[in-house]
Motif scaffolding. Structure first.
Motif, mmCIF file in Angstrom:
data_model
loop_
_atom_site.group_PDB
_atom_site.id
_atom_site.type_symbol
_atom_site.label_atom_id
_atom_site.label_comp_id
_atom_site.label_asym_id
_atom_site.label_seq_id
_atom_site.Cartn_x
_atom_site.Cartn_y
_atom_site.Cartn_z
ATOM 1 N N HIS A 1 15.386 35.225 59.918
ATOM 2 C CA HIS A 1 14.740 35.721 58.702
ATOM 3 C C HIS A 1 14.314 37.180 58.865
ATOM 4 C CE1 HIS A 1 14.968 31.939 56.705
ATOM 5 N NE2 HIS A 1 14.087 31.295 57.483
ATOM 6 N N VAL A 2 13.740 37.495 60.042
ATOM 7 C CA VAL A 2 13.327 38.885 60.290
ATOM 8 C C VAL A 2 14.541 39.809 60.273
ATOM 9 C CG1 VAL A 2 12.317 40.441 62.002
ATOM 10 C CG2 VAL A 2 11.253 38.221 61.559
ATOM 11 N N TYR A 3 15.621 39.346 60.907
ATOM 12 C CA TYR A 3 16.841 40.148 60.963
ATOM 13 C C TYR A 3 17.408 40.373 59.559
ATOM 14 C CZ TYR A 3 21.619 41.446 62.186
ATOM 15 O OH TYR A 3 22.818 42.074 62.281
ATOM 16 N N GLN A 4 17.456 39.300 58.764
ATOM 17 C CA GLN A 4 17.959 39.448 57.400
ATOM 18 C C GLN A 4 17.072 40.362 56.572
ATOM 19 O OE1 GLN A 4 18.284 35.455 55.952
ATOM 20 N NE2 GLN A 4 20.250 35.055 56.978
ATOM 21 N N ALA A 5 15.745 40.232 56.770
ATOM 22 C CA ALA A 5 14.830 41.136 56.041
ATOM 23 C C ALA A 5 15.060 42.574 56.452
ATOM 24 C CB ALA A 5 13.381 40.723 56.312
ATOM 25 N N ARG A 6 15.280 42.781 57.756
ATOM 26 C CA ARG A 6 15.555 44.141 58.234
ATOM 27 C C ARG A 6 16.855 44.672 57.654
ATOM 28 N NH1 ARG A 6 13.695 48.942 59.302
ATOM 29 N NH2 ARG A 6 14.878 50.054 60.920
ATOM 30 N N LEU A 7 17.886 43.810 57.625
ATOM 31 C CA LEU A 7 19.161 44.233 57.033
ATOM 32 C C LEU A 7 18.984 44.596 55.558
ATOM 33 C CD1 LEU A 7 21.875 41.833 58.493
ATOM 34 C CD2 LEU A 7 21.529 44.246 58.971
ATOM 35 N N ASN A 8 18.217 43.763 54.824
ATOM 36 C CA ASN A 8 17.978 44.058 53.413
ATOM 37 C C ASN A 8 17.226 45.376 53.252
ATOM 38 O OD1 ASN A 8 19.236 41.658 52.649
ATOM 39 N ND2 ASN A 8 17.328 40.488 52.696
ATOM 40 N N ALA A 9 16.243 45.596 54.148
ATOM 41 C CA ALA A 9 15.494 46.853 54.071
ATOM 42 C C ALA A 9 16.397 48.044 54.359
ATOM 43 C CB ALA A 9 14.319 46.815 55.055
ATOM 44 N N LEU A 10 17.271 47.895 55.379
ATOM 45 C CA LEU A 10 18.198 48.989 55.688
ATOM 46 C C LEU A 10 19.169 49.229 54.546
ATOM 47 C CD1 LEU A 10 19.017 48.224 59.441
ATOM 48 C CD2 LEU A 10 17.628 50.101 58.532
ATOM 49 N N ALA A 11 19.635 48.124 53.924
ATOM 50 C CA ALA A 11 20.547 48.289 52.782
ATOM 51 C C ALA A 11 19.836 48.991 51.626
ATOM 52 C CB ALA A 11 21.072 46.923 52.339
ATOM 53 N N SER A 12 18.583 48.613 51.380
ATOM 54 C CA SER A 12 17.824 49.278 50.313
ATOM 55 C C SER A 12 17.612 50.750 50.638
ATOM 56 C CB SER A 12 16.472 48.577 50.120
ATOM 57 O OG SER A 12 16.653 47.223 49.775
ATOM 58 N N GLU A 13 17.281 51.013 51.904
ATOM 59 C CA GLU A 13 17.075 52.419 52.295
ATOM 60 C C GLU A 13 18.373 53.206 52.172
ATOM 61 O OE1 GLU A 13 15.426 54.991 56.133
ATOM 62 O OE2 GLU A 13 15.514 52.802 56.179
ATOM 63 N N ARG A 14 19.505 52.551 52.550
ATOM 64 C CA ARG A 14 20.785 53.235 52.425
ATOM 65 C C ARG A 14 21.100 53.535 50.966
ATOM 66 N NH1 ARG A 14 25.384 49.396 52.805
ATOM 67 N NH2 ARG A 14 24.693 49.228 50.659
ATOM 68 N N ASP A 15 20.866 52.548 50.076
ATOM 69 C CA ASP A 15 21.100 52.784 48.654
ATOM 70 C C ASP A 15 20.196 53.889 48.121
ATOM 71 O OD1 ASP A 15 22.934 50.746 48.765
ATOM 72 O OD2 ASP A 15 21.562 49.211 48.022
ATOM 73 N N LEU A 16 18.933 53.908 48.609
ATOM 74 C CA LEU A 16 18.013 54.955 48.181
ATOM 75 C C LEU A 16 18.497 56.322 48.640
ATOM 76 C CD1 LEU A 16 15.327 55.780 46.881
ATOM 77 C CD2 LEU A 16 14.211 55.310 49.074
ATOM 78 N N ARG A 17 18.942 56.378 49.912
ATOM 79 C CA ARG A 17 19.458 57.650 50.423
ATOM 80 C C ARG A 17 20.698 58.087 49.648
ATOM 81 N NH1 ARG A 17 15.431 60.111 52.965
ATOM 82 N NH2 ARG A 17 14.486 58.799 54.576
ATOM 83 N N ALA A 18 21.555 57.107 49.319
ATOM 84 C CA ALA A 18 22.760 57.449 48.553
ATOM 85 C C ALA A 18 22.384 57.987 47.171
ATOM 86 C CB ALA A 18 23.659 56.218 48.423
ATOM 87 N N ALA A 19 21.379 57.341 46.546
ATOM 88 C CA ALA A 19 20.934 57.834 45.234
ATOM 89 C C ALA A 19 20.319 59.224 45.354
ATOM 90 C CB ALA A 19 19.914 56.858 44.635
ATOM 91 N N GLU A 20 19.533 59.434 46.412
ATOM 92 C CA GLU A 20 18.949 60.762 46.610
ATOM 93 C C GLU A 20 20.038 61.800 46.860
ATOM 94 O OE1 GLU A 20 16.247 60.313 49.804
ATOM 95 O OE2 GLU A 20 14.667 59.350 48.609
ATOM 96 N N ALA A 21 21.052 61.419 47.654
ATOM 97 C CA ALA A 21 22.147 62.358 47.904
ATOM 98 C C ALA A 21 22.893 62.689 46.618
ATOM 99 C CB ALA A 21 23.111 61.766 48.937
ATOM 100 N N LEU A 22 23.116 61.659 45.770
ATOM 101 C CA LEU A 22 23.787 61.900 44.500
ATOM 102 C C LEU A 22 22.947 62.809 43.608
ATOM 103 C CD1 LEU A 22 26.156 61.297 42.618
ATOM 104 C CD2 LEU A 22 24.937 59.254 41.843
ATOM 105 N N ALA A 23 21.631 62.550 43.580
ATOM 106 C CA ALA A 23 20.752 63.411 42.775
ATOM 107 C C ALA A 23 20.740 64.833 43.315
ATOM 108 C CB ALA A 23 19.336 62.828 42.759
ATOM 109 N N ALA A 24 20.731 64.962 44.661
ATOM 110 C CA ALA A 24 20.754 66.298 45.250
ATOM 111 C C ALA A 24 22.056 67.017 44.923
ATOM 112 C CB ALA A 24 20.574 66.203 46.775
#
Length: 445
Positions: free
Chosen positions: A80-103
């Motif tokens: 569960h911790v690992y899956q939560a970490r993966l979800n958090a990393l995926a969310s952070e990656r999507d956020l970074r991708a959105a920030e990169a697109l906005a930049a």
């Protein structure tokens, strides 16, 4: 003579284990078994051992079951911790991708604004030159008018003196007709000179007012130009500095990099050509120098953008993945020794799309021992990228690819323990850490 050891032992054990007879009765007969004290001791020891073994075995089984249950619970919690970490990393990656697109969108908007400001700058420079030419003409007219005014004043003074002399002569000889003609001529000339003087004075005043108005307009235009220059300089600084930091963080010599790109893109002309407003050997004005500096910065920005497309500043996997092995030495599971891992590993599902990380030419697309299905791409600046263990190939040797083009799918071909991508970056034939490029571009793209 001493009795046998067995008899002595039986005699000693009679108090604890007295001799017993075990009767066995059948329909026609009755028999008994004599249980000596030693036999009873053996039976007791064997039974006790059996009971102890049963108790210990039962306890071990219970402990194993309890431990296995705890382990499964811990494994579930870790999962569960690992899956939560993966979800958090995926969310952070999507956020970074959105920030990169906005930049990127902000960057494109800034470039459009810079282009518009550059066009306005050229128009304002043309208007400034026209106004300077008009000012020179006004000053020349003013100087000519002042000279004519001085000449008119001198003529008026001369004619006044002559008129006074003529009046004195007329009083001495009132009947002379020649004197009357001279007086009339002088009076007419004096009147004409006075009119010309008034006209010159009016023209001079108008020229002075026009000059003041032009000075005010030129000052306003210079203030406007200064504001535009500041905006352009700030935009260039904001755009160029992150790219310089990105290439420096990747260990690339920016001066050498720009020289190589400039050699490949050496055409000149158009709106980015440095400004030149004088053909008479005169020095450029401060605004001209600032404009040329901005245009040079824009040229540098364009060169950086071209170089960024030709260096591997991107990730080969855009879908969800797990980073499983870094660059550097690691333990070999077969030999137990340490060996160099020349790339980084990204794990995802079979067939996950893989993309080129920079513009280049495919130099290898096929099977290679250890690598399995392998794609090699040659880029500028002596850089090569490798994509190993693919399940399928979407490119062929000699094909030109651009950043973001699909080159194959993730697989498990070659020497592997599971489905993943082995990604390498080589500079001058030597492997370097691919994460250096990926991390350097994280705040830019």
């Amino acid at each position: 003579m001493k009795p046998p050891l067995r008899n002595r032992l039986n005699h000693a054990l009679e108090r604890i284990f007295p001799e017993r007879r075990l009767f066995l009765r059948s329909d026609s007969d009755t028999r008994f078994i004599l249980l000596k004290p030693t036999s009873q001791l053996l039976i007791w020891v064997g039974g006790s051992a059996l009971i102890a073994w049963s108790i210990i075995s039962t306890a071990i089984l219970l402990m194993d079951n309890i431990g296995a249950g705890n382990f499964r619970e811990q494994a579930k919690r870790d999962m569960h911790v690992y899956q939560a970490r993966l979800n958090a990393l995926a969310s952070e990656r999507d956020l970074r991708a959105a920030e990169a697109l906005a930049a990127q969108e902000r960057f494109n908007a800034a470039l459009d604004q810079v282009s518009q400001m550059q066009t306005q700058l050229l128009v304002l420079e043309d208007r400034r030159k026209e106004l300077e030419t008009g000012m020179e003409a006004v000053h020349a007219t003013l100087r000519r008018a002042m000279q004519e005014r001085d000449e008119a004043r001198y003529e008026v003074s001369t004619l006044t003196t002559e008129l006074q002399d003529a009046e004195v002569g007329a009083n001495g000889n009132a009947g002379s007709r020649e004197m009357d003609g001279a007086v009339g001529f002088l009076s007419s000339a004096l009147e004409q000179t006075a009119k010309e003087r008034d006209t010159v004075i009016a023209d001079a005043a108008h020229a002075l007012n026009t000059a003041d108005d032009l000075k005010h307009r030129i000052q306003q235009m210079e203030d406007q130009n200064d504001a535009i220059f500041r905006q352009l300089e700030e935009a260039m600084t904001v755009s160029v500095e992150p790219l310089e930091k990105m290439f420096s963080a990747a260990g690339m010599d920016t001066d050498s990099l720009l020289r190589q790109v400039r050699r490949g893109y050496s055409g000149q002309g158009g709106p980015l050509t440095p400004l030149s407003f004088s053909t008479r050997g005169e020095e450029h004005s401060a605004n001209t120098i600032r404009a040329n500096q901005i245009l040079n910065k824009m040229d540098q920005l364009n060169l950086y953008r071209i170089a960024a497309e030709k260096a591997p500043f991107a990730q080969p996997v855009k879908s969800a993945f797990r980073f499983t092995s870094p660059f550097g030495f690691r333990r070999d599971p077969k030999t137990g020794g340490r060996r160099m891992h020349n790339g980084v590993d990204f794990a995802a599902g079979t067939g996950t799309p893989l993309y080129a990380t920079a513009d280049g030419v495919v130099t290898h697309a096929g099977w290679q021992s250890g690598y399995g299905r392998l794609v090699k791409i040659k880029h500028e600046f002596g850089i090569e990228t490798r994509y190993a263990h693919l399940s399928a190939l979407n490119v062929k040797v000699g094909q030109r690819v651009s950043r973001g083009d699909k080159i194959g799918g993730m697989g498990a071909s070659g020497r592997v323990t599971g489905v993943h991508l082995h990604y390498e970056v080589r500079v001058g034939g030597k492997p370097v850490n691919p994460m250096t490029y990926i991390k350097a571009a994280r705040d830019v793209f």
